[in-house]
Every structure is written in structure tokens, then in C-alpha cells.
Scaffold this motif. Structure first.
Motif, PDB file in Angstrom:
ATOM      1  N   UNK A 145       0.811  -1.222   0.000  1.00  0.00           N
ATOM      2  CA  UNK A 145       0.000   0.000   0.000  1.00  0.00           C
ATOM      3  C   UNK A 145       0.844   1.271   0.000  1.00  0.00           C
ATOM      4  N   UNK A 146       2.133   1.155   0.166  1.00  0.00           N
ATOM      5  CA  UNK A 146       2.996   2.340   0.128  1.00  0.00           C
ATOM      6  C   UNK A 146       3.607   2.570  -1.251  1.00  0.00           C
ATOM      7  N   UNK A 147       3.409   1.639  -2.176  1.00  0.00           N
ATOM      8  CA  UNK A 147       4.022   1.744  -3.497  1.00  0.00           C
ATOM      9  C   UNK A 147       3.073   2.410  -4.483  1.00  0.00           C
ATOM     10  N   UNK A 148       3.585   3.310  -5.286  1.00  0.00           N
ATOM     11  CA  UNK A 148       2.858   3.677  -6.500  1.00  0.00           C
ATOM     12  C   UNK A 148       2.983   2.512  -7.472  1.00  0.00           C
ATOM     13  N   UNK A 149       1.914   2.239  -8.187  1.00  0.00           N
ATOM     14  CA  UNK A 149       1.921   1.162  -9.177  1.00  0.00           C
ATOM     15  C   UNK A 149       1.591   1.742 -10.538  1.00  0.00           C
ATOM     16  N   UNK A 173       6.228   2.266 -22.923  1.00  0.00           N
ATOM     17  CA  UNK A 173       5.648   3.558 -22.628  1.00  0.00           C
ATOM     18  C   UNK A 173       4.647   3.479 -21.481  1.00  0.00           C
ATOM     19  N   UNK A 174       4.607   4.558 -20.730  1.00  0.00           N
ATOM     20  CA  UNK A 174       3.701   4.686 -19.594  1.00  0.00           C
ATOM     21  C   UNK A 174       2.259   4.792 -20.061  1.00  0.00           C
ATOM     22  N   UNK A 175       1.341   4.123 -19.320  1.00  0.00           N
ATOM     23  CA  UNK A 175      -0.061   4.230 -19.636  1.00  0.00           C
ATOM     24  C   UNK A 175      -0.909   4.671 -18.441  1.00  0.00           C
ATOM     25  N   UNK A 176      -0.607   4.193 -17.236  1.00  0.00           N
ATOM     26  CA  UNK A 176      -1.463   4.540 -16.099  1.00  0.00           C
ATOM     27  C   UNK A 176      -0.699   4.337 -14.803  1.00  0.00           C
ATOM     28  N   UNK A 177      -1.067   5.120 -13.800  1.00  0.00           N
ATOM     29  CA  UNK A 177      -0.470   4.978 -12.476  1.00  0.00           C
ATOM     30  C   UNK A 177      -1.531   5.205 -11.416  1.00  0.00           C
ATOM     31  N   UNK A 207      -4.589   4.266  -3.487  1.00  0.00           N
ATOM     32  CA  UNK A 207      -5.600   4.014  -4.509  1.00  0.00           C
ATOM     33  C   UNK A 207      -6.526   5.189  -4.752  1.00  0.00           C
ATOM     34  N   UNK A 208      -6.310   6.287  -4.034  1.00  0.00           N
ATOM     35  CA  UNK A 208      -7.240   7.418  -4.132  1.00  0.00           C
ATOM     36  C   UNK A 208      -7.057   8.229  -5.409  1.00  0.00           C
ATOM     37  N   UNK A 209      -5.866   8.192  -5.958  1.00  0.00           N
ATOM     38  CA  UNK A 209      -5.588   9.025  -7.137  1.00  0.00           C
ATOM     39  C   UNK A 209      -5.005   8.180  -8.267  1.00  0.00           C
ATOM     40  N   UNK A 210      -5.408   8.564  -9.483  1.00  0.00           N
ATOM     41  CA  UNK A 210      -4.934   7.879 -10.675  1.00  0.00           C
ATOM     42  C   UNK A 210      -4.458   8.893 -11.703  1.00  0.00           C
ATOM     43  N   UNK A 211      -3.682   8.414 -12.640  1.00  0.00           N
ATOM     44  CA  UNK A 211      -3.151   9.274 -13.709  1.00  0.00           C
ATOM     45  C   UNK A 211      -3.012   8.428 -14.953  1.00  0.00           C
ATOM     46  N   UNK A 212      -3.353   9.008 -16.118  1.00  0.00           N
ATOM     47  CA  UNK A 212      -3.366   8.244 -17.354  1.00  0.00           C
ATOM     48  C   UNK A 212      -2.598   8.950 -18.461  1.00  0.00           C
ATOM     49  N   UNK A 213      -2.025   8.143 -19.325  1.00  0.00           N
ATOM     50  CA  UNK A 213      -1.473   8.675 -20.541  1.00  0.00           C
ATOM     51  C   UNK A 213      -2.601   9.070 -21.487  1.00  0.00           C
ATOM     52  N   UNK A 214      -2.311   9.990 -22.398  1.00  0.00           N
ATOM     53  CA  UNK A 214      -3.361  10.563 -23.242  1.00  0.00           C
ATOM     54  C   UNK A 214      -4.084   9.523 -24.087  1.00  0.00           C
ATOM     55  N   UNK A 215      -3.389   8.550 -24.604  1.00  0.00           N
ATOM     56  CA  UNK A 215      -4.002   7.646 -25.575  1.00  0.00           C
ATOM     57  C   UNK A 215      -4.989   6.667 -24.941  1.00  0.00           C
ATOM     58  N   UNK A 216      -4.990   6.553 -23.615  1.00  0.00           N
ATOM     59  CA  UNK A 216      -5.887   5.596 -22.965  1.00  0.00           C
ATOM     60  C   UNK A 216      -6.887   6.276 -22.043  1.00  0.00           C
ATOM     61  N   UNK A 217      -6.751   7.561 -21.866  1.00  0.00           N
ATOM     62  CA  UNK A 217      -7.644   8.292 -20.966  1.00  0.00           C
ATOM     63  C   UNK A 217      -9.087   8.137 -21.424  1.00  0.00           C
ATOM     64  N   UNK A 218      -9.960   7.781 -20.504  1.00  0.00           N
ATOM     65  CA  UNK A 218     -11.368   7.578 -20.834  1.00  0.00           C
ATOM     66  C   UNK A 218     -11.706   6.166 -21.272  1.00  0.00           C
ATOM     67  N   UNK A 219     -10.691   5.366 -21.583  1.00  0.00           N
ATOM     68  CA  UNK A 219     -10.929   3.982 -22.009  1.00  0.00           C
ATOM     69  C   UNK A 219     -10.395   2.972 -20.997  1.00  0.00           C
ATOM     70  N   UNK A 220      -9.294   3.295 -20.363  1.00  0.00           N
ATOM     71  CA  UNK A 220      -8.654   2.392 -19.397  1.00  0.00           C
ATOM     72  C   UNK A 220      -8.881   2.921 -17.976  1.00  0.00           C
ATOM     73  N   UNK A 221      -8.997   2.001 -17.036  1.00  0.00           N
ATOM     74  CA  UNK A 221      -9.132   2.358 -15.624  1.00  0.00           C
ATOM     75  C   UNK A 221      -8.186   1.518 -14.786  1.00  0.00           C
ATOM     76  N   UNK A 254       9.837   3.919  -4.128  1.00  0.00           N
ATOM     77  CA  UNK A 254      10.304   5.226  -3.690  1.00  0.00           C
ATOM     78  C   UNK A 254       9.185   6.258  -3.710  1.00  0.00           C
ATOM     79  N   UNK A 255       8.335   6.177  -4.731  1.00  0.00           N
ATOM     80  CA  UNK A 255       7.240   7.129  -4.881  1.00  0.00           C
ATOM     81  C   UNK A 255       5.910   6.482  -4.494  1.00  0.00           C
ATOM     82  N   UNK A 256       4.976   7.301  -4.045  1.00  0.00           N
ATOM     83  CA  UNK A 256       3.652   6.767  -3.704  1.00  0.00           C
ATOM     84  C   UNK A 256       2.519   7.549  -4.356  1.00  0.00           C
TER      85      UNK A 256
END
Length: 126
Positions: A30-34, A46-50, A55-69, A101-103
């Protein structure tokens, strides 16, 4: 040490859906960013999602935003990638990765991540 094992890849028609899973070892999951990355033939990974450790916050690459969760279940040490409206250009090997290292949830480069799974192949037919 963190071990990551992806599953859920396969062959799907364009417009279809798949859900990838990534099971992680380790007591401090639970301390790791995934993150989820992908690598198509002949291209760089290439990065797609984090997702943040909580689990409260998510971030997406442009090509998958709105399609991937991306989501995670810290009780099960598992992170998921729900992929909808798949396109042939989504065909790639998908990797999950952990940053001990990052969360936070943000864009991550491949060098930000400490541990990688072996990947699972997703093929989208037209």
C-alpha cells in the motif's frame, strides 16, 4: 524484493474489453505507486497509467484516458487495468511496475520504477 505477476492478457476484437491483473508480493504494497506500461513490437516501453499507494488518485497517458481504468486492492496486493473500447493500436505486451520510492499518481518514466513483471500480451484484432 517485490515480485509482480501479470495475468489477463489475450486476444480480443476491436471494441472489446479485457481486465489485466498484477499480483504483488511484499508487506508494504500500500505504500508503493503502481503503474502499467506497454511495449508494442519495435517500439519503446511507454507509460499508460499509475495509481497512488492508497488508490485514491490515478493518472493516465493521453491515448488511454477515458478507455482504461487502473485500480488496486491493497488487501489482495493486486492492481488492475480495466481496458475498454480496445483498438488494434493497443496491441502490446503490458507490464505492471512498482515504485517503492514514490507513492503518488503521476506520469512515471521506466527509470522511476523499481520492479517489473514479465508482462502479458494483449492482441486486439480489427
Amino acid at each position: 524484493q517485490v515480485q509482480l505477476v501479470e495475468s489477463g492478457g489475450g486476444l480480443v476484437q476491436a471494441g472489446g474489453s479485457l481486465r489485466l491483473s498484477c499480483a504483488a508480493s511484499g508487506r508494504t504494497f500500500s505504500t508503493y505507486a503502481m503503474g502499467w506500461f506497454r511495449q508494442a513490437p519495435g517500439k519503446e516501453r511507454e507509460f499508460k497509467a499509475a495509481i497512488s499507494g492508497s488508490g485514491a488518485r490515478t493518472y493516465y497517458g493521453d491515448s488511454v484516458k477515458g478507455r482504461f481504468t487502473i485500480s488496486r486492492d491493497n488487501a489482495k496486493n493486486t492492481v488492475y487495468l480495466q481496458m475498454n473500447s480496445l483498438k488494434p493500436e493497443d496491441t502490446a505486451v503490458y507490464y505492471c511496475a512498482a515504485s517503492t520510492y514514490y507513492s503518488s499518481s503521476r506520469y512515471y518514466s521506466t527509470t522511476d520504477m523499481d520492479y517489473w513483471g514479465k508482462g502479458t500480451l494483449v492482441t486486439v484484432s480489427s
